[in-house]
Design a protein around this motif. Structure first.
Motif, PDB file in Angstrom:
ATOM      1  N   ALA A  32       0.817  -1.209   0.000  1.00  0.00           N
ATOM      2  CA  ALA A  32       0.000   0.000   0.000  1.00  0.00           C
ATOM      3  C   ALA A  32       0.850   1.258   0.000  1.00  0.00           C
ATOM      4  CB  ALA A  32      -0.907   0.010   1.221  1.00  0.00           C
ATOM      5  N   ASN A  33       0.236   2.311  -0.519  1.00  0.00           N
ATOM      6  CA  ASN A  33       0.815   3.640  -0.366  1.00  0.00           C
ATOM      7  C   ASN A  33       2.057   3.879  -1.211  1.00  0.00           C
ATOM      8  OD1 ASN A  33       0.075   5.987   0.949  1.00  0.00           O
ATOM      9  ND2 ASN A  33      -0.062   4.922   2.916  1.00  0.00           N
TER      10      ASN A  33
ATOM     11  N   GLY C 219      -5.889  -3.300  12.536  1.00  0.00           N
ATOM     12  CA  GLY C 219      -5.316  -3.440  11.197  1.00  0.00           C
ATOM     13  C   GLY C 219      -5.015  -4.863  10.784  1.00  0.00           C
ATOM     14  N   GLN C 280     -14.066  -5.021  12.206  1.00  0.00           N
ATOM     15  CA  GLN C 280     -14.912  -4.270  11.275  1.00  0.00           C
ATOM     16  C   GLN C 280     -14.417  -4.517   9.855  1.00  0.00           C
ATOM     17  OE1 GLN C 280     -17.589  -3.019  12.052  1.00  0.00           O
ATOM     18  NE2 GLN C 280     -17.568  -1.752  13.893  1.00  0.00           N
ATOM     19  N   GLY C 281     -15.295  -4.955   8.973  1.00  0.00           N
ATOM     20  CA  GLY C 281     -14.885  -5.193   7.587  1.00  0.00           C
ATOM     21  C   GLY C 281     -13.818  -6.269   7.477  1.00  0.00           C
ATOM     22  N   ILE C 283     -11.333  -6.712   9.544  1.00  0.00           N
ATOM     23  CA  ILE C 283     -10.042  -6.232  10.047  1.00  0.00           C
ATOM     24  C   ILE C 283     -10.206  -5.816  11.502  1.00  0.00           C
ATOM     25  CG2 ILE C 283      -8.248  -4.481   9.703  1.00  0.00           C
ATOM     26  CD1 ILE C 283      -9.252  -4.309   6.744  1.00  0.00           C
ATOM     27  N   SER C 284      -9.247  -6.197  12.338  1.00  0.00           N
ATOM     28  CA  SER C 284      -9.331  -5.872  13.767  1.00  0.00           C
ATOM     29  C   SER C 284      -9.337  -4.362  13.969  1.00  0.00           C
ATOM     30  CB  SER C 284      -8.149  -6.486  14.511  1.00  0.00           C
ATOM     31  OG  SER C 284      -6.942  -5.923  14.034  1.00  0.00           O
ATOM     32  N   VAL C 353       1.847  -5.791   3.982  1.00  0.00           N
ATOM     33  CA  VAL C 353       1.046  -4.664   3.486  1.00  0.00           C
ATOM     34  C   VAL C 353       1.925  -3.452   3.200  1.00  0.00           C
ATOM     35  CG1 VAL C 353      -0.729  -2.993   4.141  1.00  0.00           C
ATOM     36  CG2 VAL C 353      -1.088  -5.419   4.559  1.00  0.00           C
ATOM     37  N   HIS C 354       2.948  -3.292   4.019  1.00  0.00           N
ATOM     38  CA  HIS C 354       3.847  -2.153   3.801  1.00  0.00           C
ATOM     39  C   HIS C 354       5.241  -2.659   3.472  1.00  0.00           C
ATOM     40  CE1 HIS C 354       0.789   0.654   4.961  1.00  0.00           C
ATOM     41  NE2 HIS C 354       0.499  -0.107   6.000  1.00  0.00           N
TER      42      HIS C 354
ATOM     43  N   ALA D 107     -16.015   0.021   8.019  1.00  0.00           N
ATOM     44  CA  ALA D 107     -14.614  -0.395   7.970  1.00  0.00           C
ATOM     45  C   ALA D 107     -13.677   0.770   7.689  1.00  0.00           C
ATOM     46  CB  ALA D 107     -14.454  -1.478   6.916  1.00  0.00           C
ATOM     47  N   TYR D 109     -12.305   3.011   9.637  1.00  0.00           N
ATOM     48  CA  TYR D 109     -11.208   3.102  10.599  1.00  0.00           C
ATOM     49  C   TYR D 109     -10.217   1.956  10.417  1.00  0.00           C
ATOM     50  CZ  TYR D 109      -8.899   3.151  15.195  1.00  0.00           C
ATOM     51  OH  TYR D 109      -7.985   3.188  16.215  1.00  0.00           O
ATOM     52  N   THR D 110     -10.740   0.759  10.237  1.00  0.00           N
ATOM     53  CA  THR D 110      -9.835  -0.392  10.159  1.00  0.00           C
ATOM     54  C   THR D 110      -9.030  -0.390   8.850  1.00  0.00           C
ATOM     55  OG1 THR D 110     -11.653  -1.815   9.354  1.00  0.00           O
ATOM     56  CG2 THR D 110     -11.222  -1.819  11.718  1.00  0.00           C
ATOM     57  N   TYR D 111      -9.634   0.049   7.766  1.00  0.00           N
ATOM     58  CA  TYR D 111      -8.862   0.174   6.517  1.00  0.00           C
ATOM     59  C   TYR D 111      -7.748   1.216   6.684  1.00  0.00           C
ATOM     60  CZ  TYR D 111     -11.359  -2.815   3.168  1.00  0.00           C
ATOM     61  OH  TYR D 111     -11.863  -3.888   2.477  1.00  0.00           O
ATOM     62  N   GLU D 113      -6.280   2.071   9.418  1.00  0.00           N
ATOM     63  CA  GLU D 113      -5.248   1.512  10.300  1.00  0.00           C
ATOM     64  C   GLU D 113      -4.382   0.494   9.564  1.00  0.00           C
ATOM     65  OE1 GLU D 113      -4.517   1.884  13.837  1.00  0.00           O
ATOM     66  OE2 GLU D 113      -5.541   3.786  13.412  1.00  0.00           O
ATOM     67  N   LYS D 114      -5.013  -0.276   8.700  1.00  0.00           N
ATOM     68  CA  LYS D 114      -4.279  -1.336   8.008  1.00  0.00           C
ATOM     69  C   LYS D 114      -3.390  -0.782   6.906  1.00  0.00           C
ATOM     70  CE  LYS D 114      -4.852  -5.759   5.610  1.00  0.00           C
ATOM     71  NZ  LYS D 114      -4.250  -6.625   6.607  1.00  0.00           N
ATOM     72  N   TYR D 115      -3.959   0.061   6.057  1.00  0.00           N
ATOM     73  CA  TYR D 115      -3.260   0.454   4.833  1.00  0.00           C
ATOM     74  C   TYR D 115      -2.600   1.826   4.904  1.00  0.00           C
ATOM     75  CZ  TYR D 115      -5.787  -3.490   2.789  1.00  0.00           C
ATOM     76  OH  TYR D 115      -6.269  -4.733   2.516  1.00  0.00           O
ATOM     77  N   GLY D 116      -3.064   2.679   5.821  1.00  0.00           N
ATOM     78  CA  GLY D 116      -2.523   4.033   5.857  1.00  0.00           C
ATOM     79  C   GLY D 116      -3.030   4.887   4.709  1.00  0.00           C
ATOM     80  N   ARG D 118      -6.916   5.193   2.169  1.00  0.00           N
ATOM     81  CA  ARG D 118      -8.163   4.511   1.807  1.00  0.00           C
ATOM     82  C   ARG D 118      -8.936   5.316   0.773  1.00  0.00           C
ATOM     83  NH1 ARG D 118     -13.070   6.281   4.989  1.00  0.00           N
ATOM     84  NH2 ARG D 118     -12.269   8.091   6.085  1.00  0.00           N
TER      85      ARG D 118
END
Lengths: 355, 355, 355, 355
Positions: A32-33, C219, C280-281, C283-284, C353-354, D107, D109-111, D113-116, D118
């Motif tokens: 990502a990113n 995440g 949520q969705g 993902i934690s 992911v990163h 989702a 917030y969780t996206y 947090e995960k990906y940085g 969205r």
């Protein structure tokens, strides 16, 4: 399981036939990113494209990639990247004559045996046109690897029996300066001459591509079954027309003694020679990764060769269509794309070794 | 993802280090209700075993496989087959001197870079001793393939620069009659002489193994990424010391013209030549599948070569341990085992093409 | 594909039948260089073991795990961990009477239909004895997760119609203080009484287990198909006798309005309620992950129930063997083990992911 | 690994965001030579489509699927099926107000947090709009399963606290006759009334969907980790808004005794009751497969609820956009699609059990 996926953490799933509506794919696991240079992706496709020079197939595909998902504000979002490349130069009529026949050394017969049905137009799914999806995924992988300073040098090192003496890391400019993508001008000229001569005879000729990858950190690759060079080998052997793969010393190793083949260490962990091709026990050692890929001559020759018909007769018939006399110049970006996908995938896999 | 699995529907997961308690594995996806010849499995292990002749490593492993699950009343039940092979001749002291050093052209350095910890005894997981698990799984695969009349001929076709002229399907008796597993007596004798000469110099030598598989029905293999020869290539390149793989014409194809390379059909679908090596477009065409595998010389030579220490010094040190001067005779059953696993896996995969 | 693997980056492959020589497995993808508390692993097995109290099956298995690979000097090496648990209390004769018959609500009939052969002794591969391998892998996963402060609270929250009112994170001491692994003493006593009463009637009773996981960072989890709770659900539903799975509000959500179900944010990203169950969705979100697992009553009752014979007759026959009257107390460590494996696997997956 | 794949032998890889250019996917492993009813696929999409009745979201997507590959002369060729569904009603402006904020129980917030990063428009990849790809793949799977006479009955069995008493296999006509897809007219009417009432309050309500699959032959499913109901559970839990899954007796089993829960055999192998839900030990027993799926109320309510901003403030803000007051009527074809994909996948997997 049906073999349209490649990779584990960075994964391409591809689809499409030579003369269908579009080819394309889904890239899952893109980090990502990452800011994307979309023009650079198109440039890679242009390197693979037919019609780019007098030396290759005159099929006139523009091969424009359209991205449908996975990016936002010019950056990767980490979600899957869907993309398509439309087919626009479909001379499907060229293939009417093989509707009920199998061309020698093509996949016509084996697809018919496997599926009991085949899209005969241009070889359908078996066409090398499928590799456009690989080039797109590989171009993205290379942009990610750029952030790690991992760099590729991929070039033609043999056409027919003309071969480049010295392998190594050649600058992209030298490679791209040559129609045949061979970085040595004099070898390149001989290769071009040979290809043109071969084409004038309605024939085709094989070749070899070398790839050298610099700055892969030590420690990348999985032991045992998923050795880094085993996966590179699979990647290369999955490209149309490939018949052989060598890592480092390759087949020459068979005639060598341990005392000459062993790569002795320097104090910094690098080695004085690189017969290993940058990989020991399936894991990168920090030296350049070096491998070679052999391509057979294109099966579509413009000479009369007997085809087999559905009902078991042999029928003399000229193959039509627009074909390359030598596939290696256009295969260079494909080899590089597959190498980039493998290296990125294994780089990501390595992240889970340590908590 | 950590690379200890091989195969998709017929899948081996292996474990174990050279000098640990035991090696072993789990075979998942064994077809049910197949009567098993357990002695035949042990015989395959005996072919791979060190100490079987004067020509190979004198390490005295009996390599007895114990099956823990997956069979009932002498037949496979379709449930996973757990098995172990205990290590009993552990000369771990032989390796005290490499505890803090990396041997040239071994995986010592790359394992240390990857994991930050390594079992240095006999190379730990990187040792070719790991291949016992492959031989067990391959032996089972061959018993299944026997029911389909699919047969293997695997043999040494090159040691150093001595090579067998004529490849093809040689009977197992001829191959096993020779210490070096080369079916031609005069070549075999020269190879044996070369190996013995090399060993007397404390050196090692590389070689090539050929494999020919008959009666694979047409239609086996997946197009695009999981081409049958791509997976065979990966399987072979995952074996310790392998540096190259060729299917059919291999690197020789690069110097050939399409008009000579194309395999013309007979009316029954067979071909007059077999440059393709039995595979077109990644799918078997019913002709014998033929490939070659190049092995480098064993890195453990009994000569003084500098090792790199953990703290970046170079230290002269002789390698101890009990090593082969040439690995190919014992690698024959390993190549065959991997080939059998691939063929069976793709045979099973092909069952889902039609409802 | 044959379903003996679980996980992607942290992967367990298991094998073994109830009355075979041994059960065991291979854990691939264990992070390297983690110091291991081997006693803690055995303690987890002891929590699952039959014969641990008057409440459970009197089968006398010691269930000692033997590790065969993957560790060196008390630390994980990153290479695959092979392990076995020998079967030593094999009352195979108990099962002679079901050799040609299918017990109701067991897997006897379905295994026979699938494989055409079955190891009838104790249910063979279908026995819950298979879960020993899960407990070993889960115990290792928990040790890794300890380094991240991720903690589990798993307990019985329902037996028959006696249920614990208040769910949440209960300390392990409270849970383990109770034979039935219910942290509330008065509920626990009622449950124990119900189980004993049921057993005295030769009958069995179902139950529910709750699991709460604290400190999972936000995440973790993959969107779309591999949602974190989807994989948790699969993990739980793969345990013998499980009939239902709920994340957060579960089936109660069906009767709720959005205005009451939505979890409103606090300024620090935590939420005022936790109907979502920490995800949520897919993902934690950093809140505790909470789920419940429903178990059916054990099918082996000590009452006369008709069995179906191989040749299509119905035959009255008492089931022998040593069975639990209620499976949930011993299933607590299994649920926790599966949860730990999933969380660790997804934690590792998230690392790619990163860049 | 990034979770955009579903299935093993029949595999869907999907891509696309709610407000991107297009959604779509690749279906790999479609059996060859199956005649396709393309209209039937579009009809399934129409059942899922917003705007199909007064009861559901008024978003005006036509949701037309375009197939790009994998078919020839109206039949499947066995090669991957690429397809896209263009987004044409993109009210992206509706989402400007959540650009820097996170909606409760979405989702967002969780996206982040995960990906940085969205794509905030319509939830991006986390939107239930993603399920169009599932419906396409499921429609194809159902056409294949039709050849095996495997049939589905999927319907709403609960909205809020109104629930259908009698579950079973209801004919499609009865189900589709009702706006809410509940086959009992009086229950359906109450449900519709409740949904309309709820919508008028700017609120949403949860529900439950039941699915019954007839004619699945006995023997389908893999033991241990890939139990048929475990994979069905994962499939369902991967659908947006799902909070619970029950196979057969589900959570009710917890309160039952073995003597009442056991499904006694009839002489033909069928059972007198079906608490098992058609699956024993993870493998189908030939009885109808029955499961239930709980959906939470849609999080997007038209009431004022605090959102969390990027910089940690709470901000009162009404959610805009066009949302369903109850998701279950439109989720019926999604549940059915996922069920069909799982059943077909396991049907194909089962083919490799016997040679």
């Amino acid at each position: 399981m049906a073999g349209s996926n490649f990779g584990t953490l960075f994964k391409l799933t591809s689809f499409g036939e030579s003369h269908g509506i579009a080819l394309g794919g889904v890239i899952d696991g893109m980090p990502a990113n990452i800011e994307i240079d979309f023009e650079a992706i198109q440039l890679e496709l242009d390197r693979r494209r037919p019609g780019q020079s007098d030396l290759v197939s005159p099929r006139k595909e523009k091969d424009v990639v359209e991205f449908l998902s996975g990016f936002f504000d010019g950056k990767s979002t980490g979600t899957p990247i869907g993309f398509i490349i439309k087919n626009d130069d479909q001379h499907s009529k060229d293939y009417e004559n093989i509707k009920d026949s199998f061309r020698p050394s093509h996949a016509d017969y084996t697809y018919a045996e496997k599926y009991g049905i085949r899209d005969y137009r241009g070889g359908g799914r078996s066409s090398a046109r499928e590799t456009v999806a690989r080039v797109v995924a590989g171009a993205l992988a290379k942009q990610v690897l750029n952030h790690l300073d991992i760099r590729f040098s991929t070039y033609v090192c043999q056409v027919g029996s003309i071969s480049l003496e010295q392998l190594g890391f050649y600058p992209k400019e030298l490679i791209e300066a040559s129609l045949v993508r061979c970085p040595n001008e004099s070898s390149a000229n001989s290769m071009i001459q040979l290809i043109e001569q071969t084409r004038s005879e309605g024939d085709t000729i094989g070749g070899v591509i070398a790839c050298c990858v610099e700055n892969v950190p030590a420690g990348i690759g999985e032991p045992v079954f998923d050795k880094l060079h085993a996966e590179l080998g699979k990647a290369m052997l999955s490209i149309n027309a490939v018949k052989g793969f060598e890592i480092g010393s390759g087949f020459a190793a068979a005639a060598m003694k341990g005392s000459e083949h062993n790569d002795l260490f320097n104090a910094d962990g690098s080695t004085k020679s690189n017969h290993s091709g940058g990989i020991q026990g399936g894991i990168s050692n920090g030296m350049p990764i070096q491998f070679k890929v052999a391509f057979k001559p294109v099966a579509s020759i413009l000479q009369n060769q007997e085809m087999l018909t559905n009902d078991g007769a042999l029928k003399a018939s000229e193959i039509k269509g627009r074909h390359d006399a030598c596939v290696v110049p256009r295969a260079v970006p494909i080899v590089e794309a597959m190498a980039a996908m493998v290296i990125l995938d294994f780089y990501l896999r390595n992240k889970s070794v340590h908590l």
